[in-house]
Design a protein around this motif. Structure first.
Motif, PDB file in Angstrom:
ATOM      1  N   MET A   2     -10.142 -16.745   1.603  1.00 25.43           N
ATOM      2  CA  MET A   2     -10.306 -15.313   1.371  1.00 25.43           C
ATOM      3  C   MET A   2      -8.910 -14.692   1.373  1.00 25.43           C
ATOM      4  SD  MET A   2     -13.533 -14.766   1.033  1.00 25.43           S
ATOM      5  CE  MET A   2     -13.687 -13.014   1.174  1.00 25.43           C
ATOM      6  N   ILE A   3      -8.702 -13.723   0.511  1.00 26.62           N
ATOM      7  CA  ILE A   3      -7.401 -13.071   0.390  1.00 26.62           C
ATOM      8  C   ILE A   3      -7.590 -11.572   0.542  1.00 26.62           C
ATOM      9  CG2 ILE A   3      -5.521 -12.538  -1.201  1.00 26.62           C
ATOM     10  CD1 ILE A   3      -5.882 -15.336  -2.337  1.00 26.62           C
ATOM     11  N   ARG A   4      -6.739 -10.986   1.366  1.00 20.86           N
ATOM     12  CA  ARG A   4      -6.679  -9.530   1.461  1.00 20.86           C
ATOM     13  C   ARG A   4      -5.341  -9.111   0.879  1.00 20.86           C
ATOM     14  NH1 ARG A   4      -6.612  -5.429   6.639  1.00 20.86           N
ATOM     15  NH2 ARG A   4      -6.758  -3.537   5.376  1.00 20.86           N
ATOM     16  N   LEU A   5      -5.389  -8.321  -0.178  1.00 18.44           N
ATOM     17  CA  LEU A   5      -4.193  -7.853  -0.871  1.00 18.44           C
ATOM     18  C   LEU A   5      -4.022  -6.370  -0.575  1.00 18.44           C
ATOM     19  CD1 LEU A   5      -1.887  -8.141  -2.977  1.00 18.44           C
ATOM     20  CD2 LEU A   5      -3.593  -7.650  -4.722  1.00 18.44           C
ATOM     21  N   GLN A   6      -2.884  -6.032   0.016  1.00 15.46           N
ATOM     22  CA  GLN A   6      -2.546  -4.642   0.304  1.00 15.46           C
ATOM     23  C   GLN A   6      -1.220  -4.322  -0.364  1.00 15.46           C
ATOM     24  OE1 GLN A   6      -2.732  -5.536   4.602  1.00 15.46           O
ATOM     25  NE2 GLN A   6      -3.772  -3.559   4.746  1.00 15.46           N
ATOM     26  N   VAL A   7      -1.126  -3.132  -0.926  1.00 20.64           N
ATOM     27  CA  VAL A   7       0.126  -2.668  -1.501  1.00 20.64           C
ATOM     28  C   VAL A   7       0.545  -1.433  -0.721  1.00 20.64           C
ATOM     29  CG1 VAL A   7       1.286  -1.802  -3.557  1.00 20.64           C
ATOM     30  CG2 VAL A   7      -0.436  -3.590  -3.772  1.00 20.64           C
ATOM     31  N   LEU A   8       1.790  -1.448  -0.249  1.00 19.12           N
ATOM     32  CA  LEU A   8       2.347  -0.327   0.505  1.00 19.12           C
ATOM     33  C   LEU A   8       3.619   0.136  -0.199  1.00 19.12           C
ATOM     34  CD1 LEU A   8       1.553  -2.748   2.920  1.00 19.12           C
ATOM     35  CD2 LEU A   8       1.297  -0.550   3.997  1.00 19.12           C
ATOM     36  N   LYS A   9       3.889   1.440  -0.133  1.00 18.38           N
ATOM     37  CA  LYS A   9       5.078   2.009  -0.775  1.00 18.38           C
ATOM     38  C   LYS A   9       5.967   2.645   0.281  1.00 18.38           C
ATOM     39  CE  LYS A   9       6.389   5.026  -4.635  1.00 18.38           C
ATOM     40  NZ  LYS A   9       7.620   5.524  -4.157  1.00 18.38           N
ATOM     41  N   LYS A  10       7.253   2.410   0.155  1.00 15.86           N
ATOM     42  CA  LYS A  10       8.211   3.008   1.093  1.00 15.86           C
ATOM     43  C   LYS A  10       8.355   4.490   0.757  1.00 15.86           C
ATOM     44  CE  LYS A  10      11.965   1.118   3.322  1.00 15.86           C
ATOM     45  NZ  LYS A  10      13.223   0.389   3.330  1.00 15.86           N
ATOM     46  N   ASP A  11       8.186   5.335   1.775  1.00 15.62           N
ATOM     47  CA  ASP A  11       8.254   6.776   1.547  1.00 15.62           C
ATOM     48  C   ASP A  11       9.596   7.344   1.999  1.00 15.62           C
ATOM     49  OD1 ASP A  11       8.081   6.805   4.295  1.00 15.62           O
ATOM     50  OD2 ASP A  11       6.214   7.938   4.386  1.00 15.62           O
ATOM     51  N   TYR A  12       9.707   8.661   1.956  1.00 14.60           N
ATOM     52  CA  TYR A  12      10.970   9.340   2.283  1.00 14.60           C
ATOM     53  C   TYR A  12      11.405   9.137   3.732  1.00 14.60           C
ATOM     54  CZ  TYR A  12       7.886  12.761   4.406  1.00 14.60           C
ATOM     55  OH  TYR A  12       6.940  13.350   5.183  1.00 14.60           O
ATOM     56  N   SER A  13      10.465   8.795   4.639  1.00 19.88           N
ATOM     57  CA  SER A  13      10.821   8.565   6.044  1.00 19.88           C
ATOM     58  C   SER A  13      11.134   7.101   6.333  1.00 19.88           C
ATOM     59  CB  SER A  13       9.703   9.051   6.955  1.00 19.88           C
ATOM     60  OG  SER A  13       8.534   8.295   6.721  1.00 19.88           O
ATOM     61  N   ASN A  14      11.310   6.311   5.275  1.00 20.51           N
ATOM     62  CA  ASN A  14      11.689   4.907   5.379  1.00 20.51           C
ATOM     63  C   ASN A  14      10.594   4.041   6.003  1.00 20.51           C
ATOM     64  OD1 ASN A  14      13.666   3.193   4.487  1.00 20.51           O
ATOM     65  ND2 ASN A  14      14.728   3.120   6.451  1.00 20.51           N
ATOM     66  N   GLN A  15       9.349   4.471   5.873  1.00 24.24           N
ATOM     67  CA  GLN A  15       8.190   3.725   6.376  1.00 24.24           C
ATOM     68  C   GLN A  15       7.326   3.291   5.192  1.00 24.24           C
ATOM     69  OE1 GLN A  15       7.634   3.125   9.739  1.00 24.24           O
ATOM     70  NE2 GLN A  15       9.661   4.017   9.993  1.00 24.24           N
ATOM     71  N   PHE A  16       6.647   2.150   5.352  1.00 22.06           N
ATOM     72  CA  PHE A  16       5.723   1.711   4.318  1.00 22.06           C
ATOM     73  C   PHE A  16       4.353   2.328   4.585  1.00 22.06           C
ATOM     74  CE2 PHE A  16       8.930  -1.572   3.725  1.00 22.06           C
ATOM     75  CZ  PHE A  16       8.990  -1.621   2.335  1.00 22.06           C
ATOM     76  N   GLN A  17       3.834   3.024   3.572  1.00 28.31           N
ATOM     77  CA  GLN A  17       2.534   3.682   3.659  1.00 28.31           C
ATOM     78  C   GLN A  17       1.590   3.049   2.639  1.00 28.31           C
ATOM     79  OE1 GLN A  17       1.993   5.929   6.001  1.00 28.31           O
ATOM     80  NE2 GLN A  17       4.132   5.905   6.626  1.00 28.31           N
ATOM     81  N   PRO A  18       0.272   3.017   2.924  1.00 28.98           N
ATOM     82  CA  PRO A  18      -0.690   2.453   1.960  1.00 28.98           C
ATOM     83  C   PRO A  18      -0.566   3.119   0.588  1.00 28.98           C
ATOM     84  CG  PRO A  18      -1.757   2.907   4.043  1.00 28.98           C
ATOM     85  CD  PRO A  18      -0.376   3.488   4.142  1.00 28.98           C
ATOM     86  N   PHE A  19      -0.673   2.294  -0.461  1.00 28.14           N
ATOM     87  CA  PHE A  19      -0.535   2.793  -1.830  1.00 28.14           C
ATOM     88  C   PHE A  19      -1.636   2.193  -2.695  1.00 28.14           C
ATOM     89  CE2 PHE A  19       1.171   2.529  -6.146  1.00 28.14           C
ATOM     90  CZ  PHE A  19       1.514   3.844  -6.362  1.00 28.14           C
ATOM     91  N   LEU A  20      -2.715   2.868  -2.849  1.00 27.29           N
ATOM     92  CA  LEU A  20      -3.797   2.626  -3.800  1.00 27.29           C
ATOM     93  C   LEU A  20      -4.581   1.321  -3.644  1.00 27.29           C
ATOM     94  CD1 LEU A  20      -2.224   3.910  -7.141  1.00 27.29           C
ATOM     95  CD2 LEU A  20      -3.754   5.115  -5.605  1.00 27.29           C
ATOM     96  N   ILE A  21      -3.958   0.211  -3.314  1.00 22.61           N
ATOM     97  CA  ILE A  21      -4.656  -1.078  -3.366  1.00 22.61           C
ATOM     98  C   ILE A  21      -4.800  -1.662  -1.968  1.00 22.61           C
ATOM     99  CG2 ILE A  21      -4.621  -3.422  -4.316  1.00 22.61           C
ATOM    100  CD1 ILE A  21      -2.843  -2.278  -6.587  1.00 22.61           C
ATOM    101  N   ASP A  22      -6.045  -1.926  -1.581  1.00 25.61           N
ATOM    102  CA  ASP A  22      -6.370  -2.639  -0.341  1.00 25.61           C
ATOM    103  C   ASP A  22      -7.710  -3.318  -0.593  1.00 25.61           C
ATOM    104  OD1 ASP A  22      -6.836  -3.661   2.151  1.00 25.61           O
ATOM    105  OD2 ASP A  22      -6.559  -1.768   3.222  1.00 25.61           O
TER     106      ASP A  22
END
Length: 184
Positions: A69-89
């Motif tokens: 089983m695979i869980r694919l998550q995409v996170l985007k680095k925001d202005y505060s230098n943190q990775f936040q969830p981005f559309l795909i989980d």
């Protein structure tokens, strides 16, 4: 006169869009295996040029993976230098995609990458030595992303009817950017 000017501006914009092609450059890769199931793990990036880097990974499975089983998550680095969830989980069974019982789009994209660059190009179960050679993210296989730094987090598990066994996580950091041109 105004119509001709409008056509000229549209053609210039179209040329500029075609000129500035987005590339998906691998920046970093991290592998975090479960040592009771996966051993001898190596993850390396090899820079090729300003726009391309290739991934090479190896691992040995202690016991076969029957229902991965695979869980694919995409996170985007925001202005505060943190990775936040981005559309795909999403979570899916790769065997269902391999055996064409499920036509999940993200599963198909991942399967095309695995078939092209790894020795995981056969039906389930998976066992022995698994490797990836000269893998890169091609813009043709992925949907368009905005410019920025993204983390693709892929969590692998082996599930049966009663429980799920964690195998490991691969974090791939990708920079979406305009292609850097040579000045030659």
């Amino acid at each position: 006169m105004q119509f001709a000017l409008l056509v000229f501006l549209c053609s210039c914009l179209m040329w500029q869009v075609m000129e500035s092609q987005m590339v998906y450059k691998l920046k970093k890769i991290e592998c975090n295996p479960n040592p009771s199931r996966v051993q001898n793990v190596t993850c390396r990036l090899k820079p090729i040029n300003w726009n391309v880097a290739e991934a090479n990974m190896d691992c040995d499975l202690v016991e076969p993976i029957v229902r991965p089983m695979i869980r694919l998550q995409v996170l985007k680095k925001d202005y505060s230098n943190q990775f936040q969830p981005f559309l795909i989980d999403v979570k899916f069974g790769i065997c269902d995609v391999v055996e064409k019982r499920n036509f999940f789009p993200y599963g198909l994209m991942l399967w095309k990458l695995l078939k092209r660059y790894s020795n995981v190009n056969h039906s389930c179960p998976f066992s022995g030595h698994l490797s990836t050679r000269n893998g890169n993210m091609e813009s043709e296989l992925l949907p368009p992303f905005p410019e920025g730094l993204f983390q693709f987090r892929i969590t692998f598990s082996d599930s049966n009817s009663t429980n799920s066994d964690y195998l490991g996580t691969v974090k791939i950091y990708i920079q979406v950017m305009e292609a850097i041109k040579n000045k030659k």
